[in-house]
Design a protein around this motif. Structure first.
Motif, PDB file in Angstrom:
ATOM      1  N   LEU A   1      89.228  34.433  -1.891  1.00  0.00           N
ATOM      2  CA  LEU A   1      88.400  33.714  -0.934  1.00  0.00           C
ATOM      3  C   LEU A   1      88.209  34.574   0.310  1.00  0.00           C
ATOM      4  O   LEU A   1      89.151  35.244   0.759  1.00  0.00           O
ATOM      5  N   ILE A   2      87.000  34.557   0.858  1.00  0.00           N
ATOM      6  CA  ILE A   2      86.733  35.259   2.116  1.00  0.00           C
ATOM      7  C   ILE A   2      86.275  34.225   3.134  1.00  0.00           C
ATOM      8  O   ILE A   2      85.211  33.620   2.988  1.00  0.00           O
ATOM      9  N   ILE A   3      87.107  34.019   4.135  1.00  0.00           N
ATOM     10  CA  ILE A   3      86.776  33.108   5.240  1.00  0.00           C
ATOM     11  C   ILE A   3      86.090  33.924   6.322  1.00  0.00           C
ATOM     12  O   ILE A   3      86.654  34.888   6.844  1.00  0.00           O
ATOM     13  N   THR A   4      84.864  33.575   6.647  1.00  0.00           N
ATOM     14  CA  THR A   4      84.097  34.277   7.679  1.00  0.00           C
ATOM     15  C   THR A   4      83.991  33.387   8.909  1.00  0.00           C
ATOM     16  O   THR A   4      83.551  32.237   8.810  1.00  0.00           O
ATOM     17  N   LEU A   5      84.404  33.900  10.038  1.00  0.00           N
ATOM     18  CA  LEU A   5      84.291  33.179  11.305  1.00  0.00           C
ATOM     19  C   LEU A   5      83.281  33.910  12.179  1.00  0.00           C
ATOM     20  O   LEU A   5      83.497  35.057  12.566  1.00  0.00           O
ATOM     21  N   TRP A   6      82.182  33.247  12.479  1.00  0.00           N
ATOM     22  CA  TRP A   6      81.149  33.822  13.343  1.00  0.00           C
ATOM     23  C   TRP A   6      81.312  33.299  14.765  1.00  0.00           C
ATOM     24  O   TRP A   6      81.470  32.088  14.982  1.00  0.00           O
TER      25      TRP A   6
ATOM     26  N   GLN B   1      92.925  33.995  14.636  1.00  0.00           N
ATOM     27  CA  GLN B   1      94.119  33.914  13.790  1.00  0.00           C
ATOM     28  C   GLN B   1      93.944  32.837  12.727  1.00  0.00           C
ATOM     29  O   GLN B   1      93.362  31.782  12.971  1.00  0.00           O
ATOM     30  N   ILE B   2      94.463  33.123  11.522  1.00  0.00           N
ATOM     31  CA  ILE B   2      94.458  32.149  10.439  1.00  0.00           C
ATOM     32  C   ILE B   2      95.896  31.811  10.062  1.00  0.00           C
ATOM     33  O   ILE B   2      96.770  32.684  10.070  1.00  0.00           O
TER      34      ILE B   2
ATOM     35  N   ASP C   1     102.213  27.677  -1.155  1.00  0.00           N
ATOM     36  CA  ASP C   1     101.886  27.998  -2.552  1.00  0.00           C
ATOM     37  C   ASP C   1     100.428  27.731  -2.901  1.00  0.00           C
ATOM     38  O   ASP C   1     100.109  27.384  -4.046  1.00  0.00           O
ATOM     39  N   THR C   2      99.537  27.865  -1.932  1.00  0.00           N
ATOM     40  CA  THR C   2      98.116  27.684  -2.230  1.00  0.00           C
ATOM     41  C   THR C   2      97.354  28.988  -2.011  1.00  0.00           C
ATOM     42  O   THR C   2      96.757  29.522  -2.938  1.00  0.00           O
ATOM     43  N   PHE C   3      97.390  29.509  -0.789  1.00  0.00           N
ATOM     44  CA  PHE C   3      96.664  30.734  -0.472  1.00  0.00           C
ATOM     45  C   PHE C   3      97.620  31.749   0.161  1.00  0.00           C
ATOM     46  O   PHE C   3      98.636  31.385   0.750  1.00  0.00           O
ATOM     47  N   LEU C   4      97.270  33.017   0.016  1.00  0.00           N
ATOM     48  CA  LEU C   4      98.046  34.096   0.611  1.00  0.00           C
ATOM     49  C   LEU C   4      97.086  35.043   1.310  1.00  0.00           C
ATOM     50  O   LEU C   4      96.115  35.507   0.704  1.00  0.00           O
ATOM     51  N   VAL C   5      97.343  35.318   2.592  1.00  0.00           N
ATOM     52  CA  VAL C   5      96.493  36.227   3.350  1.00  0.00           C
ATOM     53  C   VAL C   5      96.717  37.649   2.842  1.00  0.00           C
ATOM     54  O   VAL C   5      97.836  38.150   2.827  1.00  0.00           O
ATOM     55  N   VAL C   6      95.628  38.302   2.401  1.00  0.00           N
ATOM     56  CA  VAL C   6      95.727  39.643   1.826  1.00  0.00           C
ATOM     57  C   VAL C   6      95.900  40.680   2.924  1.00  0.00           C
ATOM     58  O   VAL C   6      96.795  41.525   2.864  1.00  0.00           O
ATOM     59  N   ASP C   7      95.040  40.639   3.919  1.00  0.00           N
ATOM     60  CA  ASP C   7      95.114  41.610   5.008  1.00  0.00           C
ATOM     61  C   ASP C   7      95.815  40.951   6.203  1.00  0.00           C
ATOM     62  O   ASP C   7      96.665  40.096   6.032  1.00  0.00           O
ATOM     63  N   ALA C   8      95.447  41.349   7.401  1.00  0.00           N
ATOM     64  CA  ALA C   8      96.083  40.795   8.593  1.00  0.00           C
ATOM     65  C   ALA C   8      95.673  39.335   8.797  1.00  0.00           C
ATOM     66  O   ALA C   8      94.541  38.940   8.508  1.00  0.00           O
TER      67      ALA C   8
ATOM     68  N   ARG D   1      76.131  38.103  18.458  1.00  0.00           N
ATOM     69  CA  ARG D   1      77.015  37.516  17.441  1.00  0.00           C
ATOM     70  C   ARG D   1      78.102  38.511  17.039  1.00  0.00           C
ATOM     71  O   ARG D   1      77.931  39.717  17.149  1.00  0.00           O
ATOM     72  N   HIS D   2      79.230  37.976  16.564  1.00  0.00           N
ATOM     73  CA  HIS D   2      80.371  38.805  16.156  1.00  0.00           C
ATOM     74  C   HIS D   2      81.055  38.123  14.972  1.00  0.00           C
ATOM     75  O   HIS D   2      81.248  36.904  14.971  1.00  0.00           O
ATOM     76  N   LYS D   3      81.441  38.914  13.964  1.00  0.00           N
ATOM     77  CA  LYS D   3      82.006  38.356  12.735  1.00  0.00           C
ATOM     78  C   LYS D   3      83.441  38.800  12.522  1.00  0.00           C
ATOM     79  O   LYS D   3      83.805  39.942  12.757  1.00  0.00           O
ATOM     80  N   VAL D   4      84.280  37.849  12.061  1.00  0.00           N
ATOM     81  CA  VAL D   4      85.662  38.128  11.678  1.00  0.00           C
ATOM     82  C   VAL D   4      85.866  37.617  10.255  1.00  0.00           C
ATOM     83  O   VAL D   4      85.521  36.463   9.950  1.00  0.00           O
ATOM     84  N   ASP D   5      86.414  38.455   9.362  1.00  0.00           N
ATOM     85  CA  ASP D   5      86.663  38.063   7.974  1.00  0.00           C
ATOM     86  C   ASP D   5      88.154  38.009   7.682  1.00  0.00           C
ATOM     87  O   ASP D   5      88.920  38.897   8.106  1.00  0.00           O
ATOM     88  N   PHE D   6      88.560  36.982   6.939  1.00  0.00           N
ATOM     89  CA  PHE D   6      89.927  36.864   6.435  1.00  0.00           C
ATOM     90  C   PHE D   6      89.858  36.754   4.911  1.00  0.00           C
ATOM     91  O   PHE D   6      89.136  35.908   4.378  1.00  0.00           O
ATOM     92  N   ARG D   7      90.605  37.608   4.209  1.00  0.00           N
ATOM     93  CA  ARG D   7      90.629  37.562   2.738  1.00  0.00           C
ATOM     94  C   ARG D   7      91.913  36.874   2.276  1.00  0.00           C
ATOM     95  O   ARG D   7      93.011  37.206   2.722  1.00  0.00           O
ATOM     96  N   LEU D   8      91.740  35.910   1.356  1.00  0.00           N
ATOM     97  CA  LEU D   8      92.878  35.134   0.864  1.00  0.00           C
ATOM     98  C   LEU D   8      92.997  35.279  -0.647  1.00  0.00           C
ATOM     99  O   LEU D   8      91.998  35.204  -1.366  1.00  0.00           O
ATOM    100  N   LYS D   9      94.241  35.472  -1.138  1.00  0.00           N
ATOM    101  CA  LYS D   9      94.527  35.352  -2.557  1.00  0.00           C
ATOM    102  C   LYS D   9      94.554  33.867  -2.892  1.00  0.00           C
ATOM    103  O   LYS D   9      95.141  33.061  -2.160  1.00  0.00           O
ATOM    104  N   ASN D  10      93.952  33.528  -4.018  1.00  0.00           N
ATOM    105  CA  ASN D  10      93.740  32.124  -4.353  1.00  0.00           C
ATOM    106  C   ASN D  10      94.423  31.810  -5.683  1.00  0.00           C
ATOM    107  O   ASN D  10      94.134  32.436  -6.699  1.00  0.00           O
ATOM    108  N   GLY D  11      95.305  30.814  -5.646  1.00  0.00           N
ATOM    109  CA  GLY D  11      96.019  30.420  -6.863  1.00  0.00           C
ATOM    110  C   GLY D  11      95.308  29.373  -7.678  1.00  0.00           C
ATOM    111  O   GLY D  11      95.857  28.868  -8.661  1.00  0.00           O
ATOM    112  N   GLY D  12      94.076  29.017  -7.271  1.00  0.00           N
ATOM    113  CA  GLY D  12      93.321  28.032  -8.023  1.00  0.00           C
ATOM    114  C   GLY D  12      93.620  26.602  -7.636  1.00  0.00           C
ATOM    115  O   GLY D  12      93.177  25.663  -8.304  1.00  0.00           O
ATOM    116  N   ARG D  13      94.348  26.410  -6.539  1.00  0.00           N
ATOM    117  CA  ARG D  13      94.702  25.060  -6.092  1.00  0.00           C
ATOM    118  C   ARG D  13      94.051  24.775  -4.744  1.00  0.00           C
ATOM    119  O   ARG D  13      93.854  25.673  -3.921  1.00  0.00           O
ATOM    120  N   ASP D  14      93.735  23.508  -4.525  1.00  0.00           N
ATOM    121  CA  ASP D  14      93.205  23.101  -3.218  1.00  0.00           C
ATOM    122  C   ASP D  14      94.270  23.282  -2.146  1.00  0.00           C
ATOM    123  O   ASP D  14      95.477  23.201  -2.421  1.00  0.00           O
TER     124      ASP D  14
END
Length: 378
Positions: A137-142, A185-186, A192-199, A214-227
């Motif tokens: 998952l990629i969470i984008t914060l604008w 910050q995230i 046991d749902t998501f894991l932050v891959v980077d910072a 405008r300015h963009k910040v991305d957070f990448r999460l490992k996803n276990g398939g659970r809500d």
């Protein structure tokens, strides 16, 4: 526009330009408003016209130092130059600029000194679509100017062109001319749902928020398939006297993110656009395609930044207009901004009747009409 300011009856165009490469924008001052384009470019007026452009600042000072840049299209680039008083005058009001202009073109306004100015900002979180329940998952914060035009254009680009999903409503905050460093910050309260891959924390230079729209910040999460749920915060850095600008508490449902398409979540224009808008575009395409010659089609392709190999094919095509418009839909870049650029490109090339067809299309479709209405020409 005062009576008689045009040398003859002309179709004129007023649009807002977004999404330009920040490194190619002129000057280094604070940007409180959008870049506005009046077309056809280089059109000289007999008498000055008044252009009113809303901005997202709260101006307490009486005499902020304003720099006006005029821009002219040079193929796929823009030639910017600082305007002189002979070119036009600019007055700063509390929530808008008034620009007195004598020649059409692009206009970018900056303020050199931030003293006595507060900038209103918005924050909006989005998430990518996925093709498998365990995709990352990629969470984008604008973070962007508190401006309805900027907001609508950003949503167009992210949801229609890139297939992302909006995570709730935007949040608003005020940026003051302080030098305190900021961060986004995230955190993940559900285990046991998501894991932050980077910072899990990204620094934000507040000066960048002042000098860009405008300015963009991305957070990448490992996803276990659970809500699960996440929390996003934007604040000043430090332990003592931390200022919280905005916070988002978001529940993520994996099933809602699964894309029905097989191309990585990029939904086609024709599946995602309202039926009436598609039919209207088809009608415009039939009327317009046969009127566009090879040279005009290549120029429009350059303005819309289509690939060089595609421009070469268009140059040799017997039906360049049909090919160009088909590729616009295929590459999913028909948006409010792109349609405005298409209209402006036709007008600048002297194809006024064709530009009028695009102008009519913009007026008849709610998705692409009204985005330039906050900037008024008098």
């Amino acid at each position: 526009m005062p009576p008689g300011c045009l040398p003859k009856d002309r179709i004129v165009n007023l649009s807002v330009i977004t999404g330009l490469d920040p490194t190619k924008l002129p000057g280094s001052g604070s940007r409180l408003c959008q870049i506005v384009k009046c077309g056809p470019e280089e059109l000289l007026l007999e008498d000055p016209a008044l252009l009113r452009i809303p901005h997202c600042g709260s101006v307490d000072t009486d005499t902020p130092i304003v720099t006006i840049y005029g821009g002219q299209s040079q193929g796929s680039t823009i030639d910017w130059r600082s305007m002189t008083l002979a070119d036009g005058k600019c007055r700063v009001k509390n929530h808008y600029f008034e620009l007195e202009m004598k020649k059409f073109g692009m206009f970018c306004i900056t303020i050199k000194d931030k003293t006595g100015i507060k900038k209103q900002m918005r924050a909006l979180p989005l998430i990518n679509r996925i093709t498998s329940p365990t995709d990352d998952l990629i969470i984008t914060l604008w973070l962007y100017n508190h401006d309805d035009v900027e907001h609508e254009c950003l949503l167009q680009e992210e949801t229609i062109q890139h297939g992302k999903v909006q995570l709730g409503q935007h949040s608003s905050f005020t940026l003051k001319p302080a030098k305190s460093p900021m961060s986004a910050q995230i955190s993940i309260p559900t285990k046991d749902t998501f894991l932050v891959v980077d910072a899990d924390t990204h620094d934000i230079d507040p000066e960048h928020l002042w000098t860009q729209t405008r300015h963009k910040v991305d957070f990448r999460l490992k996803n276990g398939g659970r809500d699960g749920s996440i929390v996003l915060n934007v604040s000043t850095k430090g332990i003592m006297r931390k200022t919280l600008f905005c916070t988002f508490k978001i529940n993520i449902e994996i099933e809602r993110l699964l894309s029905p398409s097989s191309d990585g979540g990029h939904l086609s224009l024709r599946r995602q656009t309202p039926t009436a808008m598609v039919h209207s575009f088809d009608d415009m395409e039939r009327q317009l395609a046969g009127r566009i010659d090879n040279e005009t089609a290549v120029q429009i392709a350059s303005i819309l930044c289509l690939p060089a190999d595609l421009k070469s094919i268009i140059r040799r095509s017997r039906t360049p207009g049909v090919l160009l418009l088909d590729k616009l839909v295929e590459k999913m870049i028909i948006s409010a901004v792109r349609v405005s650029l298409l209209e402006g490109a036709l007008m600048n090339n002297g194809n006024e009747e064709e530009a009028e067809l695009v102008q009519r299309y913009r007026k008849e479709n709610v998705v692409v009409s009204g985005l330039a209405s906050d900037a008024s020409l008098k």
